[in-house]
Scaffold this motif. Structure first.
Motif, PDB file in Angstrom:
ATOM      1  N   LEU A 104     -19.602 -13.925  -7.382  1.00 21.78           N
ATOM      2  CA  LEU A 104     -19.909 -15.341  -7.553  1.00 21.78           C
ATOM      3  C   LEU A 104     -21.412 -15.557  -7.726  1.00 21.78           C
ATOM      4  N   HIS A 120     -22.142 -14.516 -11.240  1.00 21.92           N
ATOM      5  CA  HIS A 120     -21.686 -15.518 -12.210  1.00 21.92           C
ATOM      6  C   HIS A 120     -22.605 -16.739 -12.223  1.00 21.92           C
ATOM      7  N   TRP A 125     -11.704 -19.306  -4.589  1.00 21.99           N
ATOM      8  CA  TRP A 125     -12.960 -19.892  -4.140  1.00 21.99           C
ATOM      9  C   TRP A 125     -12.778 -21.389  -3.975  1.00 21.99           C
ATOM     10  N   ARG A 183     -12.816 -13.180 -12.859  1.00 14.93           N
ATOM     11  CA  ARG A 183     -12.834 -14.572 -12.423  1.00 14.93           C
ATOM     12  C   ARG A 183     -12.191 -15.460 -13.472  1.00 14.93           C
ATOM     13  N   LEU A 236     -10.265 -15.382  -8.108  1.00 13.09           N
ATOM     14  CA  LEU A 236     -10.975 -14.116  -8.207  1.00 13.09           C
ATOM     15  C   LEU A 236      -9.991 -12.988  -7.957  1.00 13.09           C
TER      16      LEU A 236
END
Length: 672
Positions: free
Chosen positions: A472, A475, A583, A565, A570
């Motif tokens: 994350l 990303h 998430w 993702r 995820l």
């Protein structure tokens, strides 16, 4: 040999046939429905012809459209693959009438074996052993129940014209019989256009062993040994292997001779499979004959070194069998696993959606080799409600069974598939199960080992959560936290803040609930803490985005994995396992709001309403059947999740529904 072949099928079998035909110098023609315009099998062939709408009845089951496609393209032969029209005697006759070679047995042989009842009567005359049961024409419900009582429970109700586990139920008590019979007949009529059933004694701890046979037009018939297909769910095969563990040469020869006798009794030509049910003491009984090539044929190819599609094409062209019985040998051991888009934890409910990622092990060799994949879909394709949800067959070959089993475990662990639920993790547990490893096989293995094969959900390990957190951050554009971002703070994308501190809490949901992952950066040092666990030093590196390839160090432990993702979802692939996390982005949750739909019962997938079992105002208890749906050729019963009162039923029998629509409004009541 003909030079143009039309393949009257789709998916992995059409791709498989096209590959062999191309190697033999034969031009191939694909047929496709609206749903398959961009399918892999269309691109695998030299030419393609559109034949109708997405439903099989509007396309792949339309003999007239397929014959017209053959006429328009000048095809000389038609290969039906398996499923659809492959065991349709009328289609085989229509091909012959049109002057086309049908790559399969004569129409009369298909007709003789097409009815399980008629086939068993024929086998009785050929001295092939049969399971005790009723295989006659009378179909009155009361009469069939009387037959079941005479046979003795448990009994098996089976669609006479069926296969693939459809139209089949085990009945343990007399009170269960009427409902089970009605369900079988509905499913049989829907899947095969024939509601007739037969009744047989249900054998305890049986093995499902089938013999691959081949016959030519010159009077030769051989058997290419056996496959053990005992590992099944919902009466459908999950794992196939060859040769059958524990098979003695004497028993193999006896079953092979019986299979050849069954084929010769109907003047068989081409590839066929004679299926037997075997008891622990060695006795075996004829079940049925499949007058086609089957899904599990690759394990036979692996242990014999023969291409069975090539054999089919040569026999159809009038050539003799390539080998005699005494020239056939068994080489090693092979295992096949069927990879499906389905959720094993929800009674193997099919999963619909797009294959966001589909990557095979890097050591896969297609069509041949120690690890082989037969697949009809690619990354980005849709798993639709119109067809079987099989993604691919994964086949391994080893010097012995243990090497093949270990090779399968490694291969399954290397598959990357996201976007739909799959049975890959379940297959891995099955391969590792003590009973399977010890070859303690029978058709009840999955039910018997349920607690081992369907373990309770476990909370994600800290290392898995750390991989997700690193992905994350990656990303979001943060560079790896090692200062390699630029000369000054304005060029660094590493979470730098005035004062050198960065803090963030990520909420990740796994199968056991929400987990708080607390990240902190002080200067150049990062820490990570999960829930109330102590913070640990955290280092991470990541590259790529689809997937993100992540490596982390948390305290003294290291982990690496691929993180795919898709929005809030995820999928983490590490140590041969897939873990899915969600998430819980606070901004997205606030935007979405909170809609309480606890009282609604929704359709798990697109389908057709077969039966509505309740009415508005009716009180029901938890587990009570409410609606029966048909989806992907199987019946699915929607049950009450709690005690309640039916407020409204939104659909009627015959209605088509889409995935996610509310079927019933059920108001919860207090539990007594």
């Amino acid at each position: 040999m003909f030079d143009t072949l039309l393949i009257a099928n789709r998916g992995e079998i059409a791709c498989r046939i096209a590959a062999t035909a191309r190697r033999m110098g034969i031009r191939t023609i694909a047929v496709y429905s609206d749903a398959d315009a961009d399918a892999r099998h269309v691109q695998a062939c030299d030419r393609a012809v559109h034949i109708g709408g997405p439903e099989p009845a509007a396309s792949y089951l339309r003999a007239d459209a397929i014959l017209e496609a053959a006429r328009r393209t000048g095809a000389q032969a038609i290969h039906p693959g398996y499923g659809f029209l492959s065991e349709n005697a009328g289609f085989a006759r229509a091909c012959a009438d049109a002057g086309l070679v049908f790559v399969g047995p004569p129409a009369d042989a298909i007709a003789a074996m097409g009815s399980k009842s008629a086939a068993k009567a024929l086998m009785s005359g050929a001295d092939v052993p049969l399971v005790p049961g009723y295989h006659g024409e009378r179909q009155e419900a009361d009469f069939l129940q009387d037959q079941a009582r005479a046979i003795g429970y448990p009994v098996l109700i089976k669609a006479s014209a069926g296969g693939g586990g459809k139209g089949m139920r085990i009945v343990h008590a007399d009170a269960e019989f009427p409902a089970a019979l009605a369900s079988c007949q509905r499913e049989a009529a829907s899947s095969f256009g024939n509601a007739q059933v037969l009744i047989e004694r249900y054998l305890l701890k049986p093995r499902h062993i089938e013999i691959q046979i081949f016959a030519d037009t010159h009077g030769q018939c051989v058997y290419l040994f056996e496959r053990d297909c005992s590992v099944q769910r919902r009466h459908q095969k999950v794992i196939e292997e060859a040769p059958a563990p524990g098979m003695t040469p004497e028993r193999r020869e006896a079953m092979g001779r019986a299979a050849v006798a069954a084929a010769q009794a109907v003047g068989y030509v081409g590839a066929g499979t004679v299926e037997f049910i075997a008891e622990p003491d060695g006795r075996f009984y004829f079940m049925e004959m499949n007058t086609r090539l089957q899904v599990e044929h690759p394990v036979t190819e692996a242990i014999t070194g023969q291409d069975l599609v090539e054999w089919q094409l040569r026999v159809a062209a009038g050539q003799p069998l390539p080998l005699r019985q005494d020239q056939l040998r068994i080489q090693g051991h092979a295992i096949e696993a069927r990879i499906y888009a389905e959720n094993p934890d929800k009674d193997f409910l099919p999963s619909i959606g797009r294959l966001d990622a589909l990557q095979w092990p890097p050591h896969v060799i297609f069509q041949t080799g120690p690890v082989r994949v037969d697949g009809g879909v690619r990354e980005g394709d849709m798993i639709s409600p119109h067809y079987d949800p099989m993604i691919a067959k994964l086949i391994v070959h080893g010097q012995d069974r243990e090497q093949a089993r270990q090779r399968m475990l490694r291969a399954l662990g290397a598959v990357r598939c996201t976007g739909v639920q799959t049975n890959i993790a379940f297959l891995g547990r099955l391969m590792d199960d003590p009973a399977f490893a010890a070859a303690d096989l029978d058709t009840g293995l999955i039910e018997r080992g349920h607690d081992r094969l369907f373990p309770a959900p476990r909370a994600s390990e800290d290392g898995t959560l750390a991989l997700a957190a690193a992905a994350l951050l990656h990303h979001d554009g943060l560079a790896r936290p090692d200062g390699a971002g630029g000369a000054g703070p304005w060029q660094q994308a590493d979470g730098w803040r005035v004062g050198g501190r960065y803090a963030r809490t990520l909420t990740l949901r796994d199968a056991c609930g929400e987990r708080a992952v607390r990240l902190r950066r002080d200067g150049g040092d990062w820490t990570l803490a999960v829930d109330e666990h102590p913070a640990q030093a955290f280092r991470w590196q990541a590259e790529g985005r689809h997937p993100a390839r992540v490596r982390i160090r948390l305290g003294d432990a290291e982990a690496r994995g691929d993180v795919h993702r898709d929005g809030a979802r995820l999928d983490i692939f590490a140590d041969g396992r897939r873990q899915t996390l969600e998430w819980r982005d606070p901004l997205a949750l606030a935007a979405a709001g909170a809609a309480d739909e606890a009282g609604g019962l929704t359709a798990p997938m697109p389908g057709k309403i077969l039966s509505v079992l309740v009415a508005p105002g009716e009180a029901v208890t938890r587990g009570a059947p409410l609606i029966v749906m048909e989806a992907m050729k199987m019946e699915h019963t929607i049950e009450a999740p709690h005690n309640g009162t039916v407020k409204e039923v939104f659909y009627a029998v015959g209605d088509q529904v889409t995935e996610g629509v509310t079927l019933i409004d059920l108001e919860a009541t207090e539990t007594a």
